[in-house]
Design a protein around this motif. Structure first.
Motif, PDB file in Angstrom:
ATOM      1  N   ASP A  26       0.830  -1.199   0.000  1.00  0.00           N
ATOM      2  CA  ASP A  26       0.000   0.000   0.000  1.00  0.00           C
ATOM      3  C   ASP A  26       0.872   1.260   0.000  1.00  0.00           C
ATOM      4  O   ASP A  26       1.553   1.554   0.982  1.00  0.00           O
ATOM      5  CB  ASP A  26      -0.919  -0.008   1.233  1.00  0.00           C
ATOM      6  CG  ASP A  26      -1.999   1.058   1.160  1.00  0.00           C
ATOM      7  OD1 ASP A  26      -1.951   1.905   0.242  1.00  0.00           O
ATOM      8  OD2 ASP A  26      -2.887   1.046   2.028  1.00  0.00           O
ATOM      9  N   MET A  27       0.821   1.987  -1.091  1.00  0.00           N
ATOM     10  CA  MET A  27       1.558   3.244  -1.186  1.00  0.00           C
ATOM     11  C   MET A  27       0.870   4.382  -0.420  1.00  0.00           C
ATOM     12  O   MET A  27       1.394   5.490  -0.345  1.00  0.00           O
ATOM     13  CB  MET A  27       1.714   3.631  -2.658  1.00  0.00           C
ATOM     14  CG  MET A  27       2.680   2.755  -3.436  1.00  0.00           C
ATOM     15  SD  MET A  27       4.397   3.025  -2.960  1.00  0.00           S
ATOM     16  CE  MET A  27       4.710   4.645  -3.680  1.00  0.00           C
ATOM     17  N   LYS A  28      -0.320   4.096   0.113  1.00  0.00           N
ATOM     18  CA  LYS A  28      -1.100   5.026   0.953  1.00  0.00           C
ATOM     19  C   LYS A  28      -1.776   6.144   0.165  1.00  0.00           C
ATOM     20  O   LYS A  28      -2.930   6.478   0.399  1.00  0.00           O
ATOM     21  CB  LYS A  28      -0.232   5.642   2.058  1.00  0.00           C
ATOM     22  CG  LYS A  28       0.467   4.624   2.944  1.00  0.00           C
ATOM     23  CD  LYS A  28      -0.506   3.794   3.750  1.00  0.00           C
ATOM     24  CE  LYS A  28       0.237   2.883   4.714  1.00  0.00           C
ATOM     25  NZ  LYS A  28      -0.715   2.000   5.466  1.00  0.00           N
ATOM     26  N   LYS A  29      -1.059   6.734  -0.753  1.00  0.00           N
ATOM     27  CA  LYS A  29      -1.656   7.804  -1.551  1.00  0.00           C
ATOM     28  C   LYS A  29      -1.080   7.804  -2.956  1.00  0.00           C
ATOM     29  O   LYS A  29       0.015   7.282  -3.202  1.00  0.00           O
ATOM     30  CB  LYS A  29      -1.401   9.165  -0.901  1.00  0.00           C
ATOM     31  CG  LYS A  29       0.064   9.572  -0.833  1.00  0.00           C
ATOM     32  CD  LYS A  29       0.206  10.971  -0.218  1.00  0.00           C
ATOM     33  CE  LYS A  29       1.679  11.394  -0.181  1.00  0.00           C
ATOM     34  NZ  LYS A  29       1.830  12.760   0.376  1.00  0.00           N
ATOM     35  N   VAL A  30      -1.831   8.367  -3.870  1.00  0.00           N
ATOM     36  CA  VAL A  30      -1.385   8.456  -5.263  1.00  0.00           C
ATOM     37  C   VAL A  30      -0.346   9.557  -5.393  1.00  0.00           C
ATOM     38  O   VAL A  30      -0.568  10.691  -4.970  1.00  0.00           O
ATOM     39  CB  VAL A  30      -2.576   8.739  -6.201  1.00  0.00           C
ATOM     40  CG1 VAL A  30      -2.086   8.959  -7.630  1.00  0.00           C
ATOM     41  CG2 VAL A  30      -3.576   7.601  -6.143  1.00  0.00           C
ATOM     42  N   ILE A  31       0.796   9.192  -5.961  1.00  0.00           N
ATOM     43  CA  ILE A  31       1.872  10.154  -6.219  1.00  0.00           C
ATOM     44  C   ILE A  31       2.088  10.170  -7.735  1.00  0.00           C
ATOM     45  O   ILE A  31       2.786   9.309  -8.281  1.00  0.00           O
ATOM     46  CB  ILE A  31       3.177   9.749  -5.499  1.00  0.00           C
ATOM     47  CG1 ILE A  31       2.894   9.493  -4.006  1.00  0.00           C
ATOM     48  CG2 ILE A  31       4.250  10.809  -5.675  1.00  0.00           C
ATOM     49  CD1 ILE A  31       4.065   8.882  -3.264  1.00  0.00           C
ATOM     50  N   PRO A  32       1.463  11.084  -8.448  1.00  0.00           N
ATOM     51  CA  PRO A  32       1.441  11.051  -9.909  1.00  0.00           C
ATOM     52  C   PRO A  32       2.801  10.928 -10.589  1.00  0.00           C
ATOM     53  O   PRO A  32       2.919  10.289 -11.641  1.00  0.00           O
ATOM     54  CB  PRO A  32       0.753  12.373 -10.276  1.00  0.00           C
ATOM     55  CG  PRO A  32      -0.123  12.665  -9.103  1.00  0.00           C
ATOM     56  CD  PRO A  32       0.679  12.215  -7.913  1.00  0.00           C
ATOM     57  N   ASP A  33       3.839  11.561 -10.021  1.00  0.00           N
ATOM     58  CA  ASP A  33       5.143  11.516 -10.683  1.00  0.00           C
ATOM     59  C   ASP A  33       6.015  10.350 -10.207  1.00  0.00           C
ATOM     60  O   ASP A  33       7.172  10.230 -10.619  1.00  0.00           O
ATOM     61  CB  ASP A  33       5.894  12.841 -10.505  1.00  0.00           C
ATOM     62  CG  ASP A  33       6.119  13.208  -9.036  1.00  0.00           C
ATOM     63  OD1 ASP A  33       5.558  12.516  -8.158  1.00  0.00           O
ATOM     64  OD2 ASP A  33       6.850  14.184  -8.784  1.00  0.00           O
ATOM     65  N   HIS A  34       5.473   9.490  -9.345  1.00  0.00           N
ATOM     66  CA  HIS A  34       6.194   8.290  -8.921  1.00  0.00           C
ATOM     67  C   HIS A  34       6.089   7.249 -10.031  1.00  0.00           C
ATOM     68  O   HIS A  34       5.064   7.127 -10.700  1.00  0.00           O
ATOM     69  CB  HIS A  34       5.584   7.747  -7.630  1.00  0.00           C
ATOM     70  CG  HIS A  34       6.398   6.667  -6.966  1.00  0.00           C
ATOM     71  ND1 HIS A  34       6.481   5.381  -7.473  1.00  0.00           N
ATOM     72  CD2 HIS A  34       7.151   6.683  -5.851  1.00  0.00           C
ATOM     73  CE1 HIS A  34       7.254   4.644  -6.680  1.00  0.00           C
ATOM     74  NE2 HIS A  34       7.681   5.421  -5.693  1.00  0.00           N
ATOM     75  N   ARG A  35       7.151   6.460 -10.241  1.00  0.00           N
ATOM     76  CA  ARG A  35       7.161   5.485 -11.342  1.00  0.00           C
ATOM     77  C   ARG A  35       6.000   4.503 -11.267  1.00  0.00           C
ATOM     78  O   ARG A  35       5.492   4.045 -12.291  1.00  0.00           O
ATOM     79  CB  ARG A  35       8.484   4.717 -11.370  1.00  0.00           C
ATOM     80  CG  ARG A  35       8.673   3.752 -10.211  1.00  0.00           C
ATOM     81  CD  ARG A  35       9.880   2.844 -10.403  1.00  0.00           C
ATOM     82  NE  ARG A  35       9.971   1.842  -9.350  1.00  0.00           N
ATOM     83  CZ  ARG A  35       9.350   0.671  -9.379  1.00  0.00           C
ATOM     84  NH1 ARG A  35       8.601   0.346 -10.406  1.00  0.00           N
ATOM     85  NH2 ARG A  35       9.470  -0.181  -8.376  1.00  0.00           N
ATOM     86  N   LEU A  36       5.538   4.169 -10.054  1.00  0.00           N
ATOM     87  CA  LEU A  36       4.457   3.197  -9.908  1.00  0.00           C
ATOM     88  C   LEU A  36       3.110   3.733 -10.385  1.00  0.00           C
ATOM     89  O   LEU A  36       2.214   2.954 -10.725  1.00  0.00           O
ATOM     90  CB  LEU A  36       4.339   2.748  -8.452  1.00  0.00           C
ATOM     91  CG  LEU A  36       5.462   1.851  -7.931  1.00  0.00           C
ATOM     92  CD1 LEU A  36       5.306   1.630  -6.431  1.00  0.00           C
ATOM     93  CD2 LEU A  36       5.464   0.519  -8.660  1.00  0.00           C
ATOM     94  N   PHE A  37       2.955   5.064 -10.420  1.00  0.00           N
ATOM     95  CA  PHE A  37       1.693   5.662 -10.829  1.00  0.00           C
ATOM     96  C   PHE A  37       1.773   6.337 -12.201  1.00  0.00           C
ATOM     97  O   PHE A  37       0.768   6.834 -12.702  1.00  0.00           O
ATOM     98  CB  PHE A  37       1.238   6.692  -9.789  1.00  0.00           C
ATOM     99  CG  PHE A  37       0.907   6.091  -8.455  1.00  0.00           C
ATOM    100  CD1 PHE A  37      -0.319   5.492  -8.226  1.00  0.00           C
ATOM    101  CD2 PHE A  37       1.845   6.104  -7.433  1.00  0.00           C
ATOM    102  CE1 PHE A  37      -0.619   4.929  -6.998  1.00  0.00           C
ATOM    103  CE2 PHE A  37       1.553   5.542  -6.191  1.00  0.00           C
ATOM    104  CZ  PHE A  37       0.318   4.948  -5.971  1.00  0.00           C
ATOM    105  N   ASP A  38       2.957   6.325 -12.796  1.00  0.00           N
ATOM    106  CA  ASP A  38       3.173   7.002 -14.077  1.00  0.00           C
ATOM    107  C   ASP A  38       3.006   6.011 -15.225  1.00  0.00           C
ATOM    108  O   ASP A  38       3.819   5.101 -15.397  1.00  0.00           O
ATOM    109  CB  ASP A  38       4.574   7.617 -14.100  1.00  0.00           C
ATOM    110  CG  ASP A  38       4.786   8.557 -15.278  1.00  0.00           C
ATOM    111  OD1 ASP A  38       4.024   8.468 -16.263  1.00  0.00           O
ATOM    112  OD2 ASP A  38       5.720   9.378 -15.209  1.00  0.00           O
ATOM    113  N   LYS A  39       1.963   6.190 -16.001  1.00  0.00           N
ATOM    114  CA  LYS A  39       1.708   5.263 -17.115  1.00  0.00           C
ATOM    115  C   LYS A  39       2.804   5.342 -18.172  1.00  0.00           C
ATOM    116  O   LYS A  39       3.111   4.346 -18.832  1.00  0.00           O
ATOM    117  CB  LYS A  39       0.340   5.570 -17.741  1.00  0.00           C
ATOM    118  CG  LYS A  39      -0.134   4.488 -18.708  1.00  0.00           C
ATOM    119  CD  LYS A  39      -1.561   4.720 -19.142  1.00  0.00           C
ATOM    120  CE  LYS A  39      -2.024   3.586 -20.059  1.00  0.00           C
ATOM    121  NZ  LYS A  39      -3.429   3.780 -20.494  1.00  0.00           N
TER     122      LYS A  39
END
Length: 277
Positions: free
Chosen positions: A88-101
Motif C-alpha cells: 500500500d503506497m497510501k496515496k497516489v503520487i502522480p510523478d512516482h514510477r508506480l503511478f506514471d503510465k
C-alpha cells in the motif's frame, strides 16, 4: 551490465547492450510485453550473448526445494494455487514510477508478475515440466486516476484442472505468500518473494501440511537475496552460457510469463503504447 532502470527503458537499454555484444542481467519485467521480448531474445540469440530476466526469488534455494516437493507428489495432485504480492503506497503520487503510465507503472508489471511466474512454474512441475502456460485467464482490476492498475487479480486455468488465483496491488497490503493445495495436503510458503528481512540474511520456511501434521523445511543463510541471481549470472557468463538454467529465468520462461501478463492487462484494459508493436 545489470539494468535496473524504470520498466519502459528495459528494452532500449538491453538492446543497446546486446548490439555491443555485452551480456545482460535485466530487472523484471524484461520488457513491457511479449512482442518486445521476442525481438530482444532473438537479438541475444543471434549475438550469442547472455540474457537473463532478474527474478531474484527464482534463484533462491527454497525454490528448487519447492519443485522437488511437488515432483515427489508429496501433496498428491495439485488442484489450486493461491498467491499474492501487494503493498500500500497510501496515496497516489502522480510523478512516482508506480503511478506514471509513461513509465509503465501499476501493480501487474511491477509485482503481479511474481505470482504469475510462480503459478506457471508450480503448474508445470505438477505435470513433469519446467513450466506451462495457462489455457485461459480471467481478471479484474481497479484502474486509478493516473491510468495504471492499482489493484488487480486474475484466475489462471491450466491443464490437468489446475487453477491459480493471483492478486497484486500498489494500493493495498496483501498476504504476499503462496499456498499450493493438492488432493492429500498443501504447501505454504510464507515468504516466497523476498525471503529474509530487507533481502538478507535470510531465514525462510516451506511448510507441508498433510494428514494433520506439519513438516517444515527451513532455509537459513547470510547471503542477501540478490546475491543468488548475481552469482548465477556471473557463473553462466564465465561458462559462456547464453541463458541460466531453470528454475532461474530461461528465455522461454520469460516469454511465457509476458504472454500471460499481456493477456491479464488486456482483460482489465490496461494498454501501453508499446503494445502496438
Amino acid at each position: 551490465v545489470y539494468i535496473a532502470t524504470p520498466h519502459d527503458t528495459h528494452f532500449l537499454y538491453s538492446m543497446a547492450c546486446i548490439r555491443k555484444n555485452i551480456h545482460v542481467l535485466c530487472e523484471k519485467p524484461l520488457t513491457l510485453n511479449s512482442s518486445e521480448s521476442m525481438i530482444l531474445i532473438n537479438a541475444a540469440i543471434k549475438k550469442r550473448v547472455f540474457l537473463m530476466e532478474a527474478f531474484m526469488y527464482r534463484c533462491h534455494p527454497q525454490i528448487p526445494a519447492l519443485i522437488n516437493i511437488i515432483k515427489q507428489n508429496t501433496i498428491g495432485n495439485i488442484k489450486h494455487i493461491t498467491s499474492s504480492f501487494g503493498f500500500d503506497m497510501k496515496k497516489v503520487i502522480p510523478d512516482h514510477r508506480l503511478f506514471d503510465k509513461k513509465l509503465a507503472g501499476g501493480a501487474i508489471l511491477d509485482v503481479g508478475l511474481y505470482p504469475v511466474s510462480l503459478s506457471r512454474m508450480v503448474a508445470g512441475a505438477a505435470v513433469g515440466k519446467k513450466f506451462i502456460n495457462p489455457v485461459s485467464i480471467s481478471a479484474k482490476a481497479r484502474i486509478g486516476e493516473t491510468g495504471v492498475d492499482e489493484i488487480s487479480s486474475a484466475t489462471l486455468a491450466f491443464e490437468n484442472n489446475i487453477i491459480a488465483e493471483v492478486s497484486t496491488a500498489i494500493m493495498q497490503n496483501m498476504d504476499n505468500n503462496a499456498i499450493i493445495e493438492g488432493d492429500v495436503g498443501k504447501i505454504i510458503i510464507d515468504d516466497p518473494w523476498m525471503p529474509g528481512k530487507d533481502g538478507g540474511p535470510y531465514n525462510t520456511k516451506i511448510r507441508v501440511i498433510k494428514n494433520g501434521t506439519e513438516d517444515i523445511q527451513e532455509f537459513k543463510g547470510p547471503e542477501h537475496l540478490f546475491f543468488f541471481e548475481g552469482e548465477l549470472a556471473s557463473q553462466c557468463i564465465a561458462k559462456e552460457k547464453t541463458q541460466p538454467p531453470h528454475p532461474a529465468m530461461t528465455l522461454e520462461d520469460t516469454l511465457g510469463i509476458l504472454q500471460s501478463l499481456d493477456a491479464w492487462r488486456k482483460k482489465v484494459n490496461y494498454k501501453l503504447p508499446q503494445d502496438e508493436i
